[in-house]
Write an enzyme that holds these catalytic residues in place. Structure first.
Site, PDB file in Angstrom:
ATOM      1  N   THR A   1      19.735  66.598  25.848  1.00  0.00           N
ATOM      2  CA  THR A   1      19.269  67.991  25.749  1.00  0.00           C
ATOM      3  C   THR A   1      18.270  68.360  26.847  1.00  0.00           C
ATOM      4  OG1 THR A   1      17.542  67.251  24.229  1.00  0.00           O
ATOM      5  CG2 THR A   1      19.546  68.157  23.242  1.00  0.00           C
TER       6      THR A   1
ATOM      7  N   ARG B   1      12.111  50.287  37.182  1.00  0.00           N
ATOM      8  CA  ARG B   1      12.163  50.222  38.661  1.00  0.00           C
ATOM      9  C   ARG B   1      11.235  49.147  39.243  1.00  0.00           C
ATOM     10  NH1 ARG B   1      11.375  56.539  39.228  1.00  0.00           N
ATOM     11  NH2 ARG B   1      13.297  57.283  38.270  1.00  0.00           N
TER      12      ARG B   1
ATOM     13  N   CYS C   1      13.071  61.369  41.896  1.00  0.00           N
ATOM     14  CA  CYS C   1      13.711  62.534  42.537  1.00  0.00           C
ATOM     15  C   CYS C   1      13.100  62.847  43.909  1.00  0.00           C
ATOM     16  CB  CYS C   1      13.623  63.746  41.630  1.00  0.00           C
ATOM     17  SG  CYS C   1      11.985  64.052  40.963  1.00  0.00           S
TER      18      CYS C   1
ATOM     19  N   GLN D   1       6.993  70.038  45.189  1.00  0.00           N
ATOM     20  CA  GLN D   1       7.965  69.679  44.148  1.00  0.00           C
ATOM     21  C   GLN D   1       8.102  70.778  43.093  1.00  0.00           C
ATOM     22  OE1 GLN D   1       6.387  65.139  44.540  1.00  0.00           O
ATOM     23  NE2 GLN D   1       7.647  65.544  42.758  1.00  0.00           N
TER      24      GLN D   1
ATOM     25  N   GLY E   1      11.052  69.394  37.905  1.00  0.00           N
ATOM     26  CA  GLY E   1      10.815  67.953  38.063  1.00  0.00           C
ATOM     27  C   GLY E   1       9.968  67.389  36.939  1.00  0.00           C
TER      28      GLY E   1
ATOM     29  N   GLU F   1       3.025  59.795  40.821  1.00  0.00           N
ATOM     30  CA  GLU F   1       4.161  60.078  41.703  1.00  0.00           C
ATOM     31  C   GLU F   1       3.999  59.397  43.071  1.00  0.00           C
ATOM     32  OE1 GLU F   1       6.596  61.616  40.374  1.00  0.00           O
ATOM     33  OE2 GLU F   1       7.740  62.752  41.840  1.00  0.00           O
TER      34      GLU F   1
ATOM     35  N   HIS G   1      13.132  69.998  45.681  1.00  0.00           N
ATOM     36  CA  HIS G   1      11.895  69.461  46.254  1.00  0.00           C
ATOM     37  C   HIS G   1      11.967  69.570  47.782  1.00  0.00           C
ATOM     38  CE1 HIS G   1      10.922  68.233  42.322  1.00  0.00           C
ATOM     39  NE2 HIS G   1      11.042  66.919  42.410  1.00  0.00           N
TER      40      HIS G   1
ATOM     41  N   THR H   1      17.151  67.781  40.190  1.00  0.00           N
ATOM     42  CA  THR H   1      17.854  67.297  38.993  1.00  0.00           C
ATOM     43  C   THR H   1      19.281  66.840  39.317  1.00  0.00           C
ATOM     44  OG1 THR H   1      18.640  69.496  38.320  1.00  0.00           O
ATOM     45  CG2 THR H   1      16.529  68.774  37.415  1.00  0.00           C
TER      46      THR H   1
END
Ligand SMILES: NC(=O)c1ccc[n+]([C@@H]2O[C@H](COP(=O)([O-])OP(=O)(O)OC[C@H]3O[C@@H](n4cnc5c(N)ncnc54)[C@H](OP(=O)(O)O)[C@@H]3O)[C@@H](O)[C@H]2O)c1
Length: 351
Positions: free
Chosen positions: A12, A109, A148, A175, A179, A201, A241, A330
């Site tokens: 969603t 990651r 992203c 950005q 995001g 970030e 971005h 996205t």
């Protein structure tokens, strides 16, 4: 060809919605399960706060959102668009149950047995999956899509780093609000404003670029020593971005050769003609005022998958370069790149 059953975890949200947008007519993949948190048990068309510019694809409206549990899902590929804190707990349970997870979250990651893959840049890192499975005793696995902000930037750095040796990259980002997910940044904080900080970030960008340019040694992904410094800003655009990039290189820069390298760059997805591969992956614009989020975020032969570069010019001295980079956060920075990882793995018979 029989289409592969596919599930979206966190269907969603902003990224979940962009999966449905991209997969509604996919030639290889068909979406069979959607999961969520608070939305579980409700019809997708009722509960999703749809934010894409086209309507919810008809075939998803009446699907009941399931709880995010392995036994609720039947799929050969799972795309996970869960918040990192949730992914950290949930994704290993799916991997243990034998599922192939391609994740948009940052949860795994940092680990040296977890590939962070951009199909055009480091497809060979998928080779670490066998190590991951045996080390963690999983029948399935997790592959991560990078942040992203990293995606568009890293795709552009790759052909430049192949042509010249980048000694240092200094990046400033602008950005988009999406995001931050939905509902994201409060309107009173972002309207008529720029927020010069996005939590964690900058650390992610520095680390992930070094990892993506790294190599597999002794069953681990070893970081490269490329030096990247970055300032991240949240600006009041909705999607896309924009980043300014200053590079210092070992060799003298020939701007035309850099543009040629960017224009002619292609990776495995383009060679294999994967369905979601943009051809070309990088679009170089010559106008003095491009790229712009409003005009260029949906660039590419697959809309939103092309990365646009502009204002390529020499910097302070002969060994430096300026450019602007724009990518859709996205799509290219989220669902589109994860789908490309899935397509690449299917084409290489890794799934
Ligand atoms: N937005 C971007 O540009 C972008 C780009 C690349 C990567 N990412 C990453 O992608 C992931 C998703 O981001 P987003 O922007 O789509 O976030 P979002 O809009 O906040 O959506 C989060 C989704 O996760 C579900 N969820 C939340 N808590 C849950 C729980 N406890 N159990 C199961 N499902 C739960 C939500 O479902 P309910 O509504 O049912 O609770 C929703 O579908 C994040 O890890 C983010 O960092 C985002």
């Amino acid at each position: 060809m029989k289409r592969i059953n596919t599930a979206i975890l966190g269907a969603t949200g902003m990224i979940g919605q962009s999966y449905l947008y991209l997969l509604s007519n996919h030639p290889w993949l068909q979406v069979t399960s959607l999961t969520g948190g608070e939305s579980a048990g409700k019809k997708y068309g009722v509960v999703a706060k749809w934010r894409m510019s086209s309507d919810i694809p008809e075939q998803f409206r009446d699907i009941t959102v399931k709880p995010t549990e392995p036994e609720e899902v039947k799929a050969d590929i799972i795309f996970s668009a869960l918040p990192s804190s949730v992914a950290k707990v949930v994704e290993p349970r799916f991997a243990e149950a034998g599922y192939c997870i391609i994740s948009d979250s940052s949860a795994f990651r940092p680990y040296d047995d977890m590939p962070v893959v951009i199909p055009e840049v480091n497809p060979e890192h998928l080779g670490i999956i066998e190590v991951q499975k045996s080390k963690r005793k999983w029948d399935g696995f997790i592959v991560s899509n990078p942040n992203c902000t990293v995606l568009g930037l890293n795709i552009v750095l790759k052909p430049i780093h192949d042509l010249l040796t980048i000694k240092k990259a200094v990046v400033t980002t602008m950005q988009a609000i999406s995001g931050a997910g939905f509902p994201g940044v409060p309107s009173l904080s972002i309207t008529d404003n720029i927020i010069p900080y996005i939590a964690e970030e900058e650390e992610k960008v520095r680390f992930e670029i070094s990892k993506i340019f790294g190599s597999i040694e002794d069953g681990k992904i070893k970081l490269s020593d490329i030096k990247v410094e970055v300032c991240c800003n949240r600006v009041p655009t909705i999607d896309g971005h924009l980043e300014t990039v200053y590079l210092e290189t070992e060799e003298r820069v020939d701007v035309d050769r850099v543009k040629d390298a960017l224009r002619s760059f292609k990776g495995k997805p383009q060679e294999l003609k994967l369905p979601t591969a943009p051809i070309p992956p990088i679009i170089v614009r010559e106008e003095e005022d491009r790229p712009q989020p409003h005009l260029d975020r949906l660039a590419g032969s697959v809309p939103g998958m092309g990365v646009t570069v502009g204002r390529v010019r020499r910097g302070l001295d002969a060994n430096s370069l300026w450019l602007h980079v724009l990518s859709h956060n996205t799509i290219r920075g989220g669902s589109g790149s994860s789908i490309l990882i899935g397509e690449l793995m299917l084409a290489q018979k890794m799934i």
